[in-house]
Write a protein that holds these residues in place. Structure first.
Motif, short mmCIF file in Angstrom:
data_model
loop_
_atom_site.label_atom_id
_atom_site.label_comp_id
_atom_site.label_asym_id
_atom_site.label_seq_id
_atom_site.Cartn_x
_atom_site.Cartn_y
_atom_site.Cartn_z
N GLY A 247 0.65 -1.38 -0.07
CA GLY A 247 0.42 -0.14 0.05
C GLY A 247 0.80 1.28 -0.07
N GLU A 248 2.08 1.02 -0.01
CA GLU A 248 2.95 2.02 -0.42
C GLU A 248 3.09 2.77 -1.52
OE1 GLU A 248 6.17 2.35 3.79
OE2 GLU A 248 6.72 1.00 1.80
N ALA A 249 3.23 4.17 -1.33
CA ALA A 249 3.13 5.07 -3.08
C ALA A 249 5.41 4.77 -3.04
CB ALA A 249 2.88 5.87 -2.85
N ALA A 263 2.97 -4.74 -4.92
CA ALA A 263 2.05 -4.15 -4.04
C ALA A 263 1.96 -3.38 -3.46
CB ALA A 263 2.28 -5.73 -2.75
N ALA A 264 2.64 -1.84 -4.36
CA ALA A 264 2.39 -0.78 -4.18
C ALA A 264 1.17 0.23 -4.51
CB ALA A 264 4.10 0.04 -4.74
N ALA A 265 0.90 1.02 -4.07
CA ALA A 265 -0.06 2.03 -4.42
C ALA A 265 0.33 2.50 -5.62
CB ALA A 265 -0.27 2.69 -3.50
N LEU A 266 1.49 2.89 -6.35
CA LEU A 266 2.11 3.10 -7.30
C LEU A 266 3.40 3.28 -7.50
CD1 LEU A 266 1.27 6.21 -9.46
CD2 LEU A 266 1.69 7.29 -7.70
N SER A 293 -1.70 9.08 -4.12
CA SER A 293 -2.50 7.77 -4.49
C SER A 293 -3.60 7.58 -3.47
CB SER A 293 -1.35 7.05 -4.79
OG SER A 293 -0.36 7.11 -3.37
N GLY A 294 -3.84 8.32 -2.25
CA GLY A 294 -4.24 7.64 -0.79
C GLY A 294 -3.42 6.82 -0.31
N ALA A 295 -2.00 6.89 -0.45
CA ALA A 295 -1.16 5.62 0.35
C ALA A 295 -0.82 6.78 1.54
CB ALA A 295 -0.15 5.42 -0.26
N ARG A 296 -0.63 6.10 2.70
CA ARG A 296 -0.64 6.65 3.69
C ARG A 296 0.98 7.08 4.23
NH1 ARG A 296 -3.43 3.49 8.62
NH2 ARG A 296 -3.14 5.81 8.96
N THR A 297 2.35 6.23 3.63
CA THR A 297 2.95 6.44 3.23
C THR A 297 4.16 6.15 1.76
OG1 THR A 297 3.65 4.89 5.56
CG2 THR A 297 5.38 5.06 3.73
#
Length: 324
Positions: A247-249, A263-266, A293-297
């Motif tokens: 979920g990270e960018a 598995a990255a958001a971007l 992108s909405g990633a928290r990190t």
């Protein structure tokens, strides 16, 4: 919302409209080769106050004043021989010099945060034409909410400050993409207050003198960009990543894939070929895209520290610093 004028299509109208807004004491977003600036008449206290208010910027954080030529600079500051040599070599360009103010200068004390020195720069490109026509220095920090990611396009400015501005001048993407290098000559020594778009090695090659780095973050604020937390996205920032958490960018460098990318958001690459100049030009734009992108990190892979890498790493470290 702000009116946006494309300077490549309507240069004369852009200059005339900008000067009219500036004369009314209002800020204008202007393009420079470094980043887009929030410019206002540096001699007008009300105009400078509007910069601080629009940005939410602390008033102890001084502004850089932009000039069109050496004659305008010399009306407000005093050059020592080394600073003059640097100006002659690197102006117009991404170098800001911190110089003693002249007693007869008309730049308002709000622009210098009450210091007896003034940060001054001669920008390259369209903004210099605007300053020359206006006939006064323009105080111009980056055109963004204070502490956030600096804008490298008119669209970035519009998304952040468009509702507060009357006018944005659009000259396309900023060529350099990092703020200016800030240097202070003190007792014959060269002090780097902020690394930026001019490589310190070029300064050393010209002068034959070493460029001294700041002792520590959080020192006395003598110039913009010295706050420990700066250039920050909404997301948390993780540096020197060697893998990617779900979920990270990811903002990587040099075309090197990291474990966990799937598995990255971007995933963005500052420069697949490892070109630091390309990386500098992309840094703030990619930070904004990763934040959106909405990633928290946002995870950054390592970047070399030589040349423009020093300025890129400075921006990354301040983006990752604890925030007030």
């Amino acid at each position: 919302m702000a009116e946006i004028i494309d300077t490549r299509i309507e240069p004369d109208r852009a200059i005339e409209k900008a000067c009219a807004v500036l004369s009314g004491g209002e800020p204008v977003a202007i393009p420079t080769e470094t980043v887009y600036g929030l410019a206002a008449d540096a001699t007008n206290a009300d105009a400078i106050s509007r910069i601080y208010e629009m940005k939410g910027r602390p008033r102890f954080n001084p502004l850089i004043c932009h000039v069109s030529d050496m004659a305008m600079a010399e009306a407000h500051v005093t050059f020592d021989p080394i600073s003059r040599r640097l100006a002659e070599a690197f102006w117009p360009g991404p170098l800001t010099l911190i110089l003693p103010q002249r007693s007869e200068g008309t730049v308002h004390a709000l622009a210098s945060a009450g210091l007896n020195t003034l940060g001054i720069r001669m920008p390259e490109g369209f903004s210099r034409r605007v300053i020359a026509r206006f006939g006064q220095p323009l105080a111009a920090p980056s055109a963004n909410t204070s502490g956030k990611i600096s804008p490298t396009s008119a669209a970035h400015v519009e998304a952040d400050l468009g509702a507060k501005l009357k006018l944005i001048l659009d000259a396309g993407p900023a060529e350099i993409g990092l703020e200016s290098t800030i240097l202070k000559v003190e007792d014959g020594r060269l002090r780097l207050l902020r690394p930026g778009g001019l490589d310190a090695a070029e300064i050393e090659a010209l002068t034959g003198l070493p460029v001294e780095r700041p002792e520590a973050a959080g020192a006395t604020i003598e110039a913009p960009g010295m706050l420990a937390s700066h250039y920050a996205p909404g997301a948390a920032v993780r540096l020197n990543a060697t893998d990617v958490h779900t979920g990270e960018a990811l903002i990587r460098f040099g075309g090197k894939a990291l474990p966990g990318e799937n598995a990255a958001a971007l995933v963005l690459d500052l420069s697949p070929s490892g070109d630091l100049r390309e990386a500098a030009a992309n840094l703030f734009d990619y930070m904004k895209k990763a934040d959106a992108s909405g990633a928290r990190t946002i995870a950054f892979s390592p970047v070399p520290s030589e040349g423009l890498g020093e300025a890129i790493l400075d921006r990354m470290e301040r983006a990752a610093a604890p925030r007030n």
